[in-house]
Design a protein around this motif. Sequence first.
Motif, short mmCIF file in Angstrom:
data_model
loop_
_atom_site.label_atom_id
_atom_site.label_comp_id
_atom_site.label_asym_id
_atom_site.label_seq_id
_atom_site.Cartn_x
_atom_site.Cartn_y
_atom_site.Cartn_z
N PRO A 4 11.73 9.59 89.04
CA PRO A 4 12.62 8.46 88.68
C PRO A 4 11.84 7.18 88.40
O PRO A 4 10.77 6.95 88.95
CB PRO A 4 13.48 8.31 89.93
CG PRO A 4 12.60 8.77 91.04
CD PRO A 4 11.77 9.90 90.47
N TYR A 5 12.43 6.35 87.53
CA TYR A 5 11.86 5.06 87.21
C TYR A 5 12.49 3.99 88.10
O TYR A 5 13.66 4.08 88.47
CB TYR A 5 12.12 4.72 85.74
CG TYR A 5 11.46 5.68 84.79
CD1 TYR A 5 10.19 5.43 84.29
CD2 TYR A 5 12.12 6.83 84.37
CE1 TYR A 5 9.57 6.33 83.42
CE2 TYR A 5 11.53 7.72 83.49
CZ TYR A 5 10.25 7.47 83.02
OH TYR A 5 9.65 8.34 82.15
N VAL A 37 15.71 10.25 84.86
CA VAL A 37 15.87 10.81 83.52
C VAL A 37 15.90 12.33 83.63
O VAL A 37 14.92 12.94 84.08
CB VAL A 37 14.73 10.37 82.57
CG1 VAL A 37 14.89 10.99 81.20
CG2 VAL A 37 14.69 8.85 82.47
N THR A 38 17.00 12.93 83.27
CA THR A 38 17.11 14.40 83.33
C THR A 38 16.66 15.00 82.00
O THR A 38 16.71 14.35 80.95
CB THR A 38 18.55 14.82 83.61
OG1 THR A 38 19.41 14.32 82.59
CG2 THR A 38 19.00 14.30 84.97
N LYS A 39 16.24 16.25 82.08
CA LYS A 39 15.78 16.93 80.88
C LYS A 39 16.95 17.17 79.92
O LYS A 39 18.06 17.49 80.33
CB LYS A 39 15.13 18.26 81.24
CG LYS A 39 13.84 18.13 82.03
CD LYS A 39 13.23 19.50 82.30
CE LYS A 39 11.92 19.37 83.06
NZ LYS A 39 11.27 20.69 83.28
N THR A 114 7.35 19.62 76.22
CA THR A 114 8.19 20.62 76.88
C THR A 114 8.78 20.10 78.19
O THR A 114 9.86 20.52 78.60
CB THR A 114 7.36 21.89 77.17
OG1 THR A 114 6.21 21.54 77.95
CG2 THR A 114 6.91 22.54 75.88
N GLY A 115 8.08 19.16 78.86
CA GLY A 115 8.56 18.64 80.13
C GLY A 115 9.83 17.82 80.01
O GLY A 115 10.49 17.54 81.03
N ASN A 116 10.20 17.44 78.78
CA ASN A 116 11.41 16.63 78.59
C ASN A 116 12.64 17.46 78.27
O ASN A 116 13.72 16.91 78.04
CB ASN A 116 11.18 15.62 77.46
CG ASN A 116 10.15 14.57 77.84
OD1 ASN A 116 10.00 14.24 79.01
ND2 ASN A 116 9.44 14.04 76.85
N TYR A 117 12.48 18.78 78.22
CA TYR A 117 13.60 19.62 77.80
C TYR A 117 13.75 20.82 78.72
O TYR A 117 12.77 21.37 79.25
CB TYR A 117 13.37 20.14 76.38
CG TYR A 117 13.37 19.05 75.32
CD1 TYR A 117 14.55 18.65 74.70
CD2 TYR A 117 12.18 18.41 74.97
CE1 TYR A 117 14.54 17.66 73.73
CE2 TYR A 117 12.17 17.41 74.01
CZ TYR A 117 13.36 17.04 73.39
OH TYR A 117 13.36 16.05 72.44
#
Length: 244
Positions: A4-5, A37-39, A114-117
């Motif tokens: 988390p930010y 931020v979720t994928k 790939t880490g964002n999805y």
Amino acid sequence: GNSPYVETLSAATGGTFTNSNNNTNYTISYVTANMTVTKAPLSVTANNQTKTYGQVVTFGSGSTLFSSSTLSNSETIGTVTLAVSGNGGAVNAPVSGSPYTITPSAAAGGTFATGNYTITYHTGTLTVNRATLTVTATGTLVYGLDPTNAQYSPQYATLQGTDTVAVITGSAHFSTDATATSYVGTNYIAHVVDLGTLSSPNYTFASGPDGILTITPACVPPPANMVLWLPFDETAGTTSANLA
């Protein structure tokens, strides 16, 4: 990767409250918050493919034969890895095993991370269609015989891989323009009338161009009253003949 930010608040303004150097009605304390931020969901689907029996289709990494759902921020996927069931890409993969399953994995490259999805992969299919064998023939006919007595030797082009004529069952029908009175020679055709009962699991059949039929000399038997005189060997007391 950094979620988390931490959200840091400051400089509350506007509304109906007053908070200025000249009129301080509030002592404000700011408390940080976390933003997670979720994928994003992402679907990757292998393209459907087709091939003709006898062809080789290569599978593995670095393939661009796929589609995907829309990525965020106009990002792109470079390649995926594809695998096929039952060795379906091989030269001898039978039609009976079709459709084969194409499974995608390992999306990579492009501009996406790939880490964002959260990636979901969907299979495609590989369909193997029958190859075509062109049927032709050569033939022979003994001079003087009716053309229905012609002997035909069929040829099939082109058998795939290590296949032989053993994979073919049934027979085609042939004819010729020669007659019983046609002269000895090779000036006659062997024609495919129809494909008859020809069958094969991985092939279809098509009539090819006319081949050559050869008329061979007839074998004339000797007259029934022909007498063969053999010389007498007085020493041995026998007859002998050199028929070579």
